[in-house]
Design an enzyme around this catalytic site. Structure first.
Site, PDB file in Angstrom:
ATOM      1  N   LYS A  11     -19.471  94.459  57.355  1.00  0.00           N
ATOM      2  CA  LYS A  11     -20.111  94.985  56.279  1.00  0.00           C
ATOM      3  C   LYS A  11     -19.496  95.009  54.563  1.00  0.00           C
ATOM      4  CE  LYS A  11     -25.071  95.645  55.400  1.00  0.00           C
ATOM      5  NZ  LYS A  11     -25.866  94.937  56.718  1.00  0.00           N
ATOM      6  N   THR A  56     -23.488  94.822  62.032  1.00  0.00           N
ATOM      7  CA  THR A  56     -23.264  96.091  60.555  1.00  0.00           C
ATOM      8  C   THR A  56     -24.002  97.101  59.951  1.00  0.00           C
ATOM      9  OG1 THR A  56     -24.008  93.618  59.136  1.00  0.00           O
ATOM     10  CG2 THR A  56     -21.645  93.465  59.886  1.00  0.00           C
ATOM     11  N   ARG A 165       3.308  87.894  18.179  1.00  0.00           N
ATOM     12  CA  ARG A 165       2.290  87.292  18.744  1.00  0.00           C
ATOM     13  C   ARG A 165       1.650  88.765  19.421  1.00  0.00           C
ATOM     14  NH1 ARG A 165       2.364  84.206  24.449  1.00  0.00           N
ATOM     15  NH2 ARG A 165       3.349  85.727  25.304  1.00  0.00           N
ATOM     16  N   GLN A 203       5.198  86.671  32.327  1.00  0.00           N
ATOM     17  CA  GLN A 203       6.151  86.423  33.342  1.00  0.00           C
ATOM     18  C   GLN A 203       7.208  87.402  33.572  1.00  0.00           C
ATOM     19  OE1 GLN A 203       5.346  83.785  32.153  1.00  0.00           O
ATOM     20  NE2 GLN A 203       4.899  81.513  32.843  1.00  0.00           N
ATOM     21  N   HIS A 231      -5.576  85.287  25.144  1.00  0.00           N
ATOM     22  CA  HIS A 231      -4.563  84.563  24.337  1.00  0.00           C
ATOM     23  C   HIS A 231      -5.737  84.468  22.727  1.00  0.00           C
ATOM     24  CE1 HIS A 231      -3.210  82.277  26.756  1.00  0.00           C
ATOM     25  NE2 HIS A 231      -3.371  81.084  26.907  1.00  0.00           N
TER      26      HIS A 231
END
Length: 281
Positions: A11, A56, A165, A203, A231
């Site tokens: 479920k 379920t 940035r 990263q 971005h």
């Protein structure tokens, strides 16, 4: 000829709201609980024999009843309680995922929900017990201390290199542990590392954040992270005779870079059934 491959049933997304009314200040818990059971279920698939199938609907009712009889506790505790309950007979593995959204208290009995962040716990019970905790929807942003340069360029490259940035992402993470890792400590390590880390790439930041969780939480063996790059592009204001020194940005929601990876403690035990066949996070 054909044969039955791996299978499970259960479920999904039972929406449970539990109110605790002990005293004047009520407690509110808001959970989505998903159950997946597997085991000796060939007969139902091949012959339509339902004798080993716990309906379920029964699974859903068990979630609600356990919330009343046992309380919810932490998502990990509630998931483990359910997973152990569903084991037995033909069922040799139970996987329970609990997602919780938080509510901010406004008064003793009034609340507001203003964040998309979810706390997540996954418990798999078979002959052993396996835990993963995590979160999704954790949106973070820093206005400086982020660079991106030195990447290859070819005829299709238009992205400018930058030494300063905006870096923004929406963190999804799962960390596997022995059942004793503190969710609060892991979340705090993610946030503190993001804030303090000088990023040369998303990263690099992902790896630093994962390493910070391993350092803060000795019980964590591995953490997997999925971090889209939300971005923010500097708007060209020169047509209007205006300069723009990283002050006005266009936030672009798609397409977006998607950075994913795992950070694993040296000598960590195998993940068992926690990850496979499930995605990175």
């Amino acid at each position: 000829m054909a044969r039955l491959g791996s299978n499970q049933y259960g479920k999904a997304e039972t929406h449970l709201v539990r109110v605790v009314r002990d005293g004047a200040a009520h407690e509110l818990r808001d959970l989505l609980v998903s159950v997946a059971l597997s085991g000796e279920l060939e007969a139902v698939h091949l012959d339509g024999d339902n004798s080993a199938v716990l309906a379920t609907d029964t699974q859903k009712n068990t979630v609600y009843a356990f919330a009343k009889e046992h309380g919810v506790g932490t998502p990990e505790q509630f998931g483990a309680l359910l997973a152990r309950h569903f084991l037995g007979g033909a069922i040799t593995r139970a996987r329970v995922e609990v997602r919780e959204v938080g509510w901010t208290r406004l008064s003793d009995h009034a609340f507001a929900q203003g964040s998309r962040e979810e706390r997540i716990a996954v418990v798999v019970a078979d002959e052993s017990q396996w835990f993963a905790s995590g979160l999704s929807g954790l949106v973070v942003l820093k206005t400086t201390d982020s660079e991106f340069h030195g990447f290859p360029r070819d005829r299709y490259t238009t992205l400018a290199e930058t030494r300063d940035r905006v870096l923004a992402t929406e963190v999804s993470a799962r960390w596997r542990h022995d059942g004793t890792a503190s969710f609060e400590d892991a979340r705090r390590a993610l946030l503190e590392c993001f804030a303090a880390h000088h990023s040369l790439s998303l990263q690099q930041t992902l790896y630093a954040m994962g390493s910070a969780v391993l350092e803060a939480c000795p019980a964590v063996q591995e953490i997997r992270l999925s971090m889209p790059n939300k971005h923010h592009f500097v708007v060209d204001l020169t047509p209007f005779g205006l300069s723009n020194e990283n002050e006005v940005f266009h936030a672009d929601d798609r397409p977006y870079g998607l950075i994913e990876g795992a950070v694993v403690r040296d000598g960590a035990p195998d993940a068992g059934p926690l990850w496979d066949p499930y995605p990175l996070v």
